[in-house]
Design an enzyme around this catalytic site. Structure first.
Site, mmCIF file in Angstrom:
data_model
loop_
_atom_site.group_PDB
_atom_site.id
_atom_site.type_symbol
_atom_site.label_atom_id
_atom_site.label_comp_id
_atom_site.label_asym_id
_atom_site.label_seq_id
_atom_site.Cartn_x
_atom_site.Cartn_y
_atom_site.Cartn_z
ATOM 1 N N GLY A 77 96.579 13.184 -5.041
ATOM 2 C CA GLY A 77 96.448 13.339 -6.483
ATOM 3 C C GLY A 77 97.250 12.272 -7.205
ATOM 4 O O GLY A 77 98.210 11.712 -6.649
ATOM 5 N N LYS A 133 101.495 19.687 -21.889
ATOM 6 C CA LYS A 133 102.727 18.939 -21.612
ATOM 7 C C LYS A 133 102.801 17.609 -22.359
ATOM 8 O O LYS A 133 103.881 17.148 -22.698
ATOM 9 C CB LYS A 133 102.881 18.716 -20.102
ATOM 10 C CG LYS A 133 103.157 20.021 -19.351
ATOM 11 C CD LYS A 133 103.384 19.788 -17.874
ATOM 12 C CE LYS A 133 103.501 21.111 -17.146
ATOM 13 N NZ LYS A 133 103.802 20.942 -15.724
ATOM 14 N N LEU A 138 101.754 21.874 -4.753
ATOM 15 C CA LEU A 138 102.557 22.076 -5.955
ATOM 16 C C LEU A 138 102.156 23.338 -6.719
ATOM 17 O O LEU A 138 102.994 23.983 -7.330
ATOM 18 C CB LEU A 138 102.441 20.855 -6.886
ATOM 19 C CG LEU A 138 103.530 19.805 -6.707
ATOM 20 C CD1 LEU A 138 103.506 19.209 -5.315
ATOM 21 C CD2 LEU A 138 103.420 18.714 -7.748
ATOM 22 N N GLY A 180 97.547 12.591 -11.022
ATOM 23 C CA GLY A 180 97.492 13.016 -12.426
ATOM 24 C C GLY A 180 98.879 13.221 -13.005
ATOM 25 O O GLY A 180 99.874 12.696 -12.496
ATOM 26 N N GLY A 181 98.929 14.019 -14.062
ATOM 27 C CA GLY A 181 100.188 14.260 -14.768
ATOM 28 C C GLY A 181 101.240 14.890 -13.867
ATOM 29 O O GLY A 181 102.433 14.577 -13.976
ATOM 30 N N ALA A 182 100.813 15.777 -12.979
ATOM 31 C CA ALA A 182 101.774 16.452 -12.100
ATOM 32 C C ALA A 182 102.485 15.443 -11.201
ATOM 33 O O ALA A 182 103.684 15.554 -10.947
ATOM 34 C CB ALA A 182 101.055 17.506 -11.252
ATOM 35 N N TYR A 184 100.674 27.268 -7.094
ATOM 36 C CA TYR A 184 100.911 28.460 -6.292
ATOM 37 C C TYR A 184 99.749 29.421 -6.485
ATOM 38 O O TYR A 184 99.047 29.386 -7.489
ATOM 39 C CB TYR A 184 102.243 29.132 -6.660
ATOM 40 C CG TYR A 184 102.307 29.591 -8.092
ATOM 41 C CD1 TYR A 184 102.750 28.723 -9.090
ATOM 42 C CD2 TYR A 184 101.913 30.865 -8.467
ATOM 43 C CE1 TYR A 184 102.795 29.119 -10.405
ATOM 44 C CE2 TYR A 184 101.956 31.272 -9.786
ATOM 45 C CZ TYR A 184 102.400 30.400 -10.752
ATOM 46 O OH TYR A 184 102.433 30.796 -12.057
ATOM 47 N N ASP A 236 110.137 19.636 -13.873
ATOM 48 C CA ASP A 236 109.237 19.814 -12.720
ATOM 49 C C ASP A 236 109.716 19.055 -11.486
ATOM 50 O O ASP A 236 109.749 19.594 -10.381
ATOM 51 C CB ASP A 236 107.813 19.344 -13.066
ATOM 52 C CG ASP A 236 107.096 20.309 -13.985
ATOM 53 O OD1 ASP A 236 107.421 21.519 -13.954
ATOM 54 O OD2 ASP A 236 106.211 19.865 -14.737
ATOM 55 N N SER A 238 106.072 32.934 -15.506
ATOM 56 C CA SER A 238 107.291 32.515 -16.202
ATOM 57 C C SER A 238 107.997 33.661 -16.935
ATOM 58 O O SER A 238 109.229 33.774 -16.837
ATOM 59 C CB SER A 238 106.981 31.366 -17.171
ATOM 60 O OG SER A 238 106.659 30.213 -16.422
HETATM 61 P P1 ATR Z 1 97.591 17.553 -13.533
HETATM 62 O O1 ATR Z 1 98.432 17.554 -14.779
HETATM 63 O O2 ATR Z 1 97.423 18.901 -12.901
HETATM 64 O O3 ATR Z 1 98.019 16.526 -12.552
HETATM 65 P P2 ATR Z 1 95.414 15.805 -14.293
HETATM 66 O O4 ATR Z 1 96.358 14.841 -14.911
HETATM 67 O O5 ATR Z 1 94.133 16.126 -14.993
HETATM 68 O O6 ATR Z 1 96.100 17.208 -14.030
HETATM 69 O O7 ATR Z 1 95.097 15.280 -12.802
HETATM 70 C C1 ATR Z 1 94.263 15.984 -11.962
HETATM 71 C C2 ATR Z 1 94.369 15.428 -10.545
HETATM 72 O O8 ATR Z 1 93.582 16.243 -9.667
HETATM 73 C C3 ATR Z 1 93.834 14.018 -10.414
HETATM 74 O O9 ATR Z 1 94.506 13.380 -9.347
HETATM 75 C C4 ATR Z 1 92.374 14.280 -10.058
HETATM 76 O O10 ATR Z 1 91.717 13.221 -9.381
HETATM 77 P P3 ATR Z 1 90.962 12.068 -10.268
HETATM 78 O O11 ATR Z 1 92.057 11.205 -10.815
HETATM 79 O O12 ATR Z 1 90.110 11.369 -9.264
HETATM 80 O O13 ATR Z 1 90.185 12.798 -11.310
HETATM 81 C C5 ATR Z 1 92.542 15.442 -9.093
HETATM 82 N N1 ATR Z 1 91.307 16.238 -8.943
HETATM 83 C C6 ATR Z 1 90.730 17.032 -9.851
HETATM 84 N N2 ATR Z 1 89.617 17.615 -9.339
HETATM 85 C C7 ATR Z 1 89.503 17.167 -8.069
HETATM 86 C C8 ATR Z 1 88.570 17.381 -6.992
HETATM 87 N N3 ATR Z 1 87.538 18.206 -7.124
HETATM 88 N N4 ATR Z 1 88.799 16.767 -5.807
HETATM 89 C C9 ATR Z 1 89.849 15.937 -5.660
HETATM 90 N N5 ATR Z 1 90.761 15.666 -6.618
HETATM 91 C C10 ATR Z 1 90.578 16.280 -7.804
#
Ligand code: ATR
Length: 277
Positions: A128, A66, A217, A130-132, A219, A103, A17
């Site tokens: 996935g 975030k 998403l 999560g937050g992203a 890099y 984002d 950044s």
């Molecule tokens: P972010 O803000 O990067 O999205 P997050 O909210 O902690 O971070 O979410 C992480 C995501 O990566 C989730 O979808 C998580 O899956 P779970 O909901 O089952 O935990 C996924 N993730 C993290 N480690 C993983 C792994 N080893 N294999 C597959 N998915 C994984």
């Protein structure tokens, strides 16, 4: 003294950044300072107070801040409220912080304007939940895909998100076990936190429609296993999120400075520096 901006996160050492915003400032003739601050979650409030007391005008927040930035904002844009996360804070003239989330629109700009993808009517798979993912669902659904499936290791999290966003478009959810039986997606987005460490969910060979696109998403300096998977499974494009990073930064820069920098030369430069064409 020039106006101060910064990115807060932890870890922050490899953040691009500062480089991106300094290139934007040079390109647009804006006089500003932009630094990276290593801020773990427990120091966020103190660091924010220090930053604002020493001339800080705007901030980017990345992992793991975030959500804290979301709560620190006095006002929120609609898209930040929907994402429940803030990646950009701007100090307004009344000294109140407005929180935005650039984002999702950064991703959409990269997919549509830079990579030339049309999303309308297309089948999209997101890995996935999560937050992203929460941050990108609204703009993705507003692009009117034909189908959007969220697959997550923990299926319940995907189902929760699909339920929350169901009013915006055709979104469904599943666990990873269904990925071996699924087929025919035109765009696969990898948004798992594991995408950089190299772990791949079990992806069936017919998951990607030939000529489709794989997009991570995050890099990295070298192609990740997911990007390689796409290249080995008939993708016309298999790339990571360097373009999204530059586009979300451009949107933040515009919010702060009222001028939109050109992103293509910056993306080209960053790709050239890591040896990607
Ligand atoms: P972010 O803000 O990067 O999205 P997050 O909210 O902690 O971070 O979410 C992480 C995501 O990566 C989730 O979808 C998580 O899956 P779970 O909901 O089952 O935990 C996924 N993730 C993290 N480690 C993983 C792994 N080893 N294999 C597959 N998915 C994984």
């Amino acid at each position: 003294m020039s106006d101060r901006y910064a990115v807060f996160g932890h870890p922050i050492g490899h953040s691009k950044s500062p480089r991106i915003h300094r290139l934007f400032a040079e390109q647009t003739g804006q006089d500003l300072q932009y630094d990276a601050w290593d801020v773990p979650a427990e120091r966020f409030e103190a660091a924010l107070a220090e930053f604002l007391a020493t001339g800080g005008r705007g901030l980017n927040c990345t992992v793991p801040l975030k959500e804290l930035a979301f709560h620190a904002a006095a006002r929120l844009t609609d898209r930040a409220r929907r994402a429940c996360a803030v990646n950009t804070l701007a100090l307004e003239t009344d000294r109140k912080l407005v929180g935005d989330n650039t984002d999702g629109s950064g991703l959409l700009r990269d997919l549509r304007d830079n990579l030339g993808l049309r999303l309308e009517g297309k089948s999209i798979l997101i890995l996935g939940a999560g937050g992203a993912v929460r941050g990108i669902l609204q703009p993705l659904l507003e692009a009117n895909p034909g189908r959007l499936l969220i697959a997550n290791r923990t299926a319940a999290r995907a189902e929760q998100l699909a339920g929350e966003f169901a009013a915006l478009g055709p979104v469904a959810a599943c666990g990873f076990e269904r990925l071996l039986a699924e087929a025919g997606f035109e765009l696969i987005l990898n948004a798992t936190a594991a995408s950089l460490s190299g772990q791949l969910p079990p992806l069936g060979d017919a998951l990607l429609l030939p000529g489709g696109c794989c997009y991570a998403l995050a890099y990295a300096s070298a192609p990740t296993p997911f990007v390689e998977w796409g290249r080995n499974h008939g993708a016309a494009l298999s790339v990571d999120g360097i373009g999204m990073l530059v586009e979300q930064a451009a949107e933040a820069f515009q919010l702060w400075r009222g001028v939109r920098p050109a992103t293509a030369p910056v993306i080209r430069l960053l790709n050239a520096e890591r040896g990607w064409s």
